[in-house]
Design an enzyme around this catalytic site. Structure first.
Site, PDB file in Angstrom:
ATOM      1  N   GLU A  51       0.830  -1.202   0.000  1.00 10.76           N
ATOM      2  CA  GLU A  51       0.000   0.000   0.000  1.00 10.76           C
ATOM      3  C   GLU A  51       0.867   1.255   0.000  1.00 10.76           C
ATOM      4  O   GLU A  51       0.513   2.270  -0.610  1.00 10.76           O
ATOM      5  CB  GLU A  51      -0.932  -0.027   1.213  1.00 10.76           C
ATOM      6  CG  GLU A  51      -1.990  -1.122   1.114  1.00 10.76           C
ATOM      7  CD  GLU A  51      -2.746  -1.334   2.415  1.00 10.76           C
ATOM      8  OE1 GLU A  51      -3.989  -1.417   2.377  1.00 10.76           O
ATOM      9  OE2 GLU A  51      -2.086  -1.423   3.476  1.00 10.76           O
ATOM     10  N   GLU A  58      -3.341  -9.713   4.574  1.00  7.96           N
ATOM     11  CA  GLU A  58      -4.110  -9.335   5.761  1.00  7.96           C
ATOM     12  C   GLU A  58      -5.232 -10.303   6.126  1.00  7.96           C
ATOM     13  O   GLU A  58      -5.460 -10.581   7.314  1.00  7.96           O
ATOM     14  CB  GLU A  58      -4.709  -7.924   5.583  1.00  7.96           C
ATOM     15  CG  GLU A  58      -3.714  -6.791   5.693  1.00  7.96           C
ATOM     16  CD  GLU A  58      -3.062  -6.432   4.381  1.00  7.96           C
ATOM     17  OE1 GLU A  58      -2.488  -5.336   4.277  1.00  7.96           O
ATOM     18  OE2 GLU A  58      -3.120  -7.254   3.434  1.00  7.96           O
TER      19      GLU A  58
END
Length: 259
Positions: A114, A134
């Site tokens: 990210e 995640e």
């Protein structure tokens, strides 16, 4: 407060931001996020800077958010002090006035990917692994992995990483549009500097405006981009100069409509 784990260096028209916590694979904690935001302010405040590079120190680009930093937080703290704050910091990176190049010198996983996707151009070394793990921890990407990354690389690629747990090599990532260029191990920073030199030779005003225009076309915070473009345009007009002069001289304005 300056955090030595976020380094900022200037070299002519180039700024380099380095995440320097190699003993933890450049995993980010709250203080580092604050320092990253401050680094953006420092870079933008330097009028000489036309392009910036973001990279990691050591063998990783970034392992993302440090689990030790957020693992003990309450749900409210996690949602606001961690996720929302980190999102604002990454947005700050993505909206730097100058082009940003990510020199991905090592693995970019979770928040590390990210972080990289906030850049305008991504150069990855061939040994790099890229993914969003995640959901394997029972959580979801929170720093724009399901938003900016979808806009920039496509929803299906993100589905494969988030839902399917796929981890891509640098060459696979390039084929999928996650990175722009793949170079040999140890060459990402040099390649990023070469790319930065080509960018810095272009018109700085055109670069800034073009970056905003592309972001608008890609649906990235259209309102902010439109207001920024409009403000830059108006700030260069004779009307603004006249308005400021009239205010200072306490007289009526005499706008001529000068562009």
């Amino acid at each position: 407060m300056v955090d030595p784990r976020i380094k900022v260096d200037f070299d002519g028209h180039l700024a380099a931001i380095t995440v320097a916590r190699p003993e933890r694979l450049n995993a980010l904690d709250i203080d580092m996020l604050k320092a990253l935001s401050a680094a953006c302010d420092e870079v933008e405040a330097n009028a000489e800077i036309r392009v910036a590079i973001l990279t990691g120190e050591g063998k990783a680009f970034s392992a993302g958010g440090d689990i030790k930093a957020w693992g003990g937080m309450t749900p409210n703290e996690f949602g606001h002090a961690w996720v929302r704050f980190g999102h604002r910091v990454f947005e700050r990176l993505a909206t730097l006035r100058m082009p940003l190049i990510a020199a991905i010198n090592g693995h970019a996983l979770g928040g590390g990917l990210e972080l990289a996707i906030a850049a305008d151009i991504r150069i990855a070394e061939r040994h790099v692994k890229i993914g969003l793990p995640e959901t394997g921890l029972g959580m979801v990407p929170g720093w724009s992995g399901t938003q900016r990354l979808v806009r920039r690389a496509g929803a299906q690629v993100v589905r494969r990483m988030v839902l399917g747990g796929e981890v891509f090599s640098a060459d696979e990532a390039a084929a999928l549009g996650l990175v722009d260029h793949v170079v040999d191990t140890g060459q990402a920073l040099a390649a990023a500097r070469d790319c930065a030199a080509r960018i810095a030779a272009r018109g700085p005003a055109a670069l800034e405006v073009a970056k905003l225009m592309i972001a608008t076309a890609n649906g990235e915070d259209n309102g902010t981009a439109v207001e920024a473009l409009g403000s830059i345009l108006v700030a260069k007009t004779g009307d603004l100069r006249e308005g400021l002069a009239a205010f200072s001289e306490k007289r009526a304005t005499k706008f001529a409509g000068e562009w």
